[in-house]
Write a protein that holds these residues in place. Structure first.
Motif, short mmCIF file in Angstrom:
data_model
loop_
_atom_site.label_atom_id
_atom_site.label_comp_id
_atom_site.label_asym_id
_atom_site.label_seq_id
_atom_site.Cartn_x
_atom_site.Cartn_y
_atom_site.Cartn_z
N TYR A 134 -37.07 100.44 -7.28
CA TYR A 134 -35.92 100.46 -8.18
C TYR A 134 -34.77 99.75 -7.90
O TYR A 134 -33.51 99.87 -8.36
CB TYR A 134 -35.85 101.04 -9.43
CG TYR A 134 -37.36 101.12 -10.21
CD1 TYR A 134 -37.70 100.09 -10.98
CD2 TYR A 134 -38.15 102.43 -9.83
CE1 TYR A 134 -38.94 100.04 -11.39
CE2 TYR A 134 -39.45 102.12 -10.67
CZ TYR A 134 -39.63 100.99 -11.47
OH TYR A 134 -41.01 101.18 -12.24
N ILE A 161 -31.24 99.71 -9.90
CA ILE A 161 -30.80 99.13 -11.20
C ILE A 161 -30.28 100.24 -12.35
O ILE A 161 -29.64 100.08 -13.13
CB ILE A 161 -32.02 98.42 -11.92
CG1 ILE A 161 -33.42 99.43 -11.89
CG2 ILE A 161 -32.69 97.28 -10.89
CD1 ILE A 161 -34.39 98.85 -12.75
N GLY A 162 -30.65 101.49 -11.94
CA GLY A 162 -30.25 102.64 -12.84
C GLY A 162 -30.94 102.59 -14.35
O GLY A 162 -31.63 101.86 -14.46
N MET A 163 -30.30 103.48 -15.10
CA MET A 163 -31.00 103.45 -16.37
C MET A 163 -29.91 103.71 -17.48
O MET A 163 -29.06 104.58 -17.30
CB MET A 163 -32.18 104.78 -16.14
CG MET A 163 -33.39 104.77 -15.45
SD MET A 163 -34.09 106.37 -15.29
CE MET A 163 -33.75 106.55 -13.61
N GLN A 177 -42.67 102.33 -19.07
CA GLN A 177 -41.99 101.39 -18.11
C GLN A 177 -40.74 100.81 -18.80
O GLN A 177 -41.13 100.06 -19.90
CB GLN A 177 -42.93 100.50 -17.43
CG GLN A 177 -44.19 101.14 -16.82
CD GLN A 177 -44.78 100.02 -16.03
OE1 GLN A 177 -45.47 99.37 -16.58
NE2 GLN A 177 -44.87 100.13 -14.68
N ASP A 179 -39.28 98.27 -17.99
CA ASP A 179 -39.44 96.84 -17.80
C ASP A 179 -41.16 96.69 -17.57
O ASP A 179 -41.73 96.86 -16.39
CB ASP A 179 -38.76 96.34 -16.70
CG ASP A 179 -38.95 94.67 -16.46
OD1 ASP A 179 -39.80 94.21 -17.39
OD2 ASP A 179 -38.81 94.33 -15.24
N GLY A 188 -46.49 103.38 -14.74
CA GLY A 188 -45.87 104.20 -15.57
C GLY A 188 -46.54 105.67 -15.71
O GLY A 188 -46.46 106.51 -16.71
N LEU A 191 -43.88 109.24 -12.84
CA LEU A 191 -42.99 110.24 -13.39
C LEU A 191 -43.66 111.37 -14.23
O LEU A 191 -43.36 112.51 -14.10
CB LEU A 191 -41.81 110.02 -13.94
CG LEU A 191 -40.93 109.13 -12.62
CD1 LEU A 191 -39.49 108.66 -13.61
CD2 LEU A 191 -40.42 110.12 -11.61
N SER A 215 -29.47 105.65 -9.50
CA SER A 215 -29.90 106.95 -9.95
C SER A 215 -30.12 108.22 -8.92
O SER A 215 -29.93 107.79 -7.67
CB SER A 215 -31.33 106.65 -10.46
OG SER A 215 -31.33 105.63 -11.31
N PHE A 217 -32.23 111.72 -8.81
CA PHE A 217 -33.17 112.65 -9.18
C PHE A 217 -32.89 114.10 -8.48
O PHE A 217 -32.94 113.90 -7.07
CB PHE A 217 -34.54 112.08 -9.16
CG PHE A 217 -34.97 111.22 -10.01
CD1 PHE A 217 -35.82 111.55 -11.14
CD2 PHE A 217 -34.73 109.88 -9.72
CE1 PHE A 217 -36.15 110.63 -12.07
CE2 PHE A 217 -35.03 109.11 -10.65
CZ PHE A 217 -35.86 109.25 -11.87
P1 ADP Z 1 -43.84 103.16 -12.65
O1 ADP Z 1 -42.86 103.28 -11.56
O2 ADP Z 1 -45.20 103.00 -12.22
O3 ADP Z 1 -43.37 102.04 -13.75
P2 ADP Z 1 -43.14 105.86 -13.35
O4 ADP Z 1 -43.72 106.77 -14.07
O5 ADP Z 1 -42.83 106.38 -11.80
O6 ADP Z 1 -43.66 104.54 -13.51
O7 ADP Z 1 -41.40 105.25 -13.69
C1 ADP Z 1 -41.31 105.26 -15.34
C2 ADP Z 1 -40.27 104.40 -15.27
O8 ADP Z 1 -38.81 105.06 -14.98
C3 ADP Z 1 -40.42 103.23 -14.23
O9 ADP Z 1 -40.81 102.05 -14.95
C4 ADP Z 1 -38.81 102.78 -14.59
O10 ADP Z 1 -38.29 102.20 -15.81
C5 ADP Z 1 -38.06 104.11 -14.54
N1 ADP Z 1 -37.45 104.55 -13.32
C6 ADP Z 1 -38.22 105.51 -12.42
N2 ADP Z 1 -37.41 105.48 -11.41
C7 ADP Z 1 -36.40 104.81 -11.34
C8 ADP Z 1 -35.28 104.69 -10.44
N3 ADP Z 1 -35.23 105.07 -9.34
N4 ADP Z 1 -34.36 103.65 -10.84
C9 ADP Z 1 -34.32 103.12 -12.21
N5 ADP Z 1 -35.26 103.27 -12.75
C10 ADP Z 1 -36.36 104.02 -12.58
#
Ligand code: ADP
Length: 240
Positions: A134, A161-163, A177, A179, A188, A191, A215, A217
């Motif tokens: 991301y 890209i952040g959230m 997800q 996107d 998805g 996490l 982001s 974590f």
């Molecule tokens: P995946 O990566 O397979 O889509 P995850 O469960 O790992 O699924 O993550 C879920 C969603 O969280 C991602 O689709 C994305 O939208 C968001 N996300 C996770 N990590 C990041 C990050 N480091 N930066 C931005 N968005 C993130």
């Protein structure tokens, strides 16, 4: 409500399985027709190979998550060096970061942990590979590990890209997800696996994020063994 949710999971899961299967069948059928150049054939075979990988990954992740959530997973705890496990994970992901011309830096202090080595490896792999995934070309990712009393504290920050708050509130949901266009690898579950593993291990996770800014974590894990006095933190280094 539980049943409706289960049906929804089954629907999503089936859909996620069908998409790569459709591609695999389509390209396999196409390849049986004459007239393609060697280059075209190679391209189609590559698609078949990568879609198969995607299916394997999906099956493995779904299976692991089901096992984690059924809580009858044997938790084998052992003493191991968490810093070594995280360094190994970074070595594996370095290739993808380099392909995206990202800088991947690590500030990893020695931490010996009593915990489930196998399960915890999923946590670092998922978090750091998401940071790579991301974050656009040329961005930066930094990882740190510290011991605070009896806890190990891990962080991974990206300039990606952040959230939004809305996205943040759903990222630990199964199959979520932000996107869902299938341009990025993953479905998805990453996490959700991270969350379940940390729950089993008595750890916790927090995320700070802003759209367009990136982001961070942070993971806290119990079970850090007392540090020997000889242990000194190595200076910040670029893992390349
Ligand atoms: P995946 O990566 O397979 O889509 P995850 O469960 O790992 O699924 O993550 C879920 C969603 O969280 C991602 O689709 C994305 O939208 C968001 N996300 C996770 N990590 C990041 C990050 N480091 N930066 C931005 N968005 C993130």
């Amino acid at each position: 409500a539980v049943r409706a949710r289960r049906d929804e999971y089954v629907n999503t899961f089936t859909h996620e399985f069908k998409t790569p299967l459709t591609a695999i069948r389509g390209f396999a059928e196409l390849l049986q027709e004459p007239g393609f150049t060697e280059e075209e054939q190679k391209k189609y075979l590559q698609i078949i190979a990568s879609e198969s990988c995607q299916l394997t990954q999906l099956a493995n992740d779904a299976l692991l998550l089901t096992k984690l959530e059924s809580k009858d997973m044997p938790m084998v705890k052992e003493d191991f060096w968490l810093d070594e496990q995280i360094s190994q994970c970074l070595t594996l992901l370095e290739v993808s970061a380099r392909e995206k011309r990202q800088s991947l830096t690590a500030d990893i202090g020695p931490v010996e942990l009593c915990g489930s080595e196998d399960l915890l490896s999923h946590v670092w792999m998922n978090l750091v590979s998401n940071a790579v995934k991301y974050t656009p070309e040329g961005g930066s990712i930094s990882v740190s590990l510290r011991q605070q009393g009896g806890e190990a504290v891990f962080t991974v920050s990206d300039t990606g890209i952040g959230m939004t708050e809305e996205v943040k509130s759903h990222i630990f949901d199964r199959y979520y997800q932000a996107d869902p266009s299938h341009t990025k690898k993953g479905i998805g579950l990453g996490l959700s696996i991270v969350h379940s593993v940390l729950e089993l291990c008595g750890g916790r996770i927090d995320v700070e994020s802003a759209p367009g800014k990136g982001s961070t974590f942070t993971v806290w894990l119990p079970g850090a063994l007392p540090q020997s006095e000889a242990a000194v933190c190595p200076p910040q280094r670029d893992i390349r």
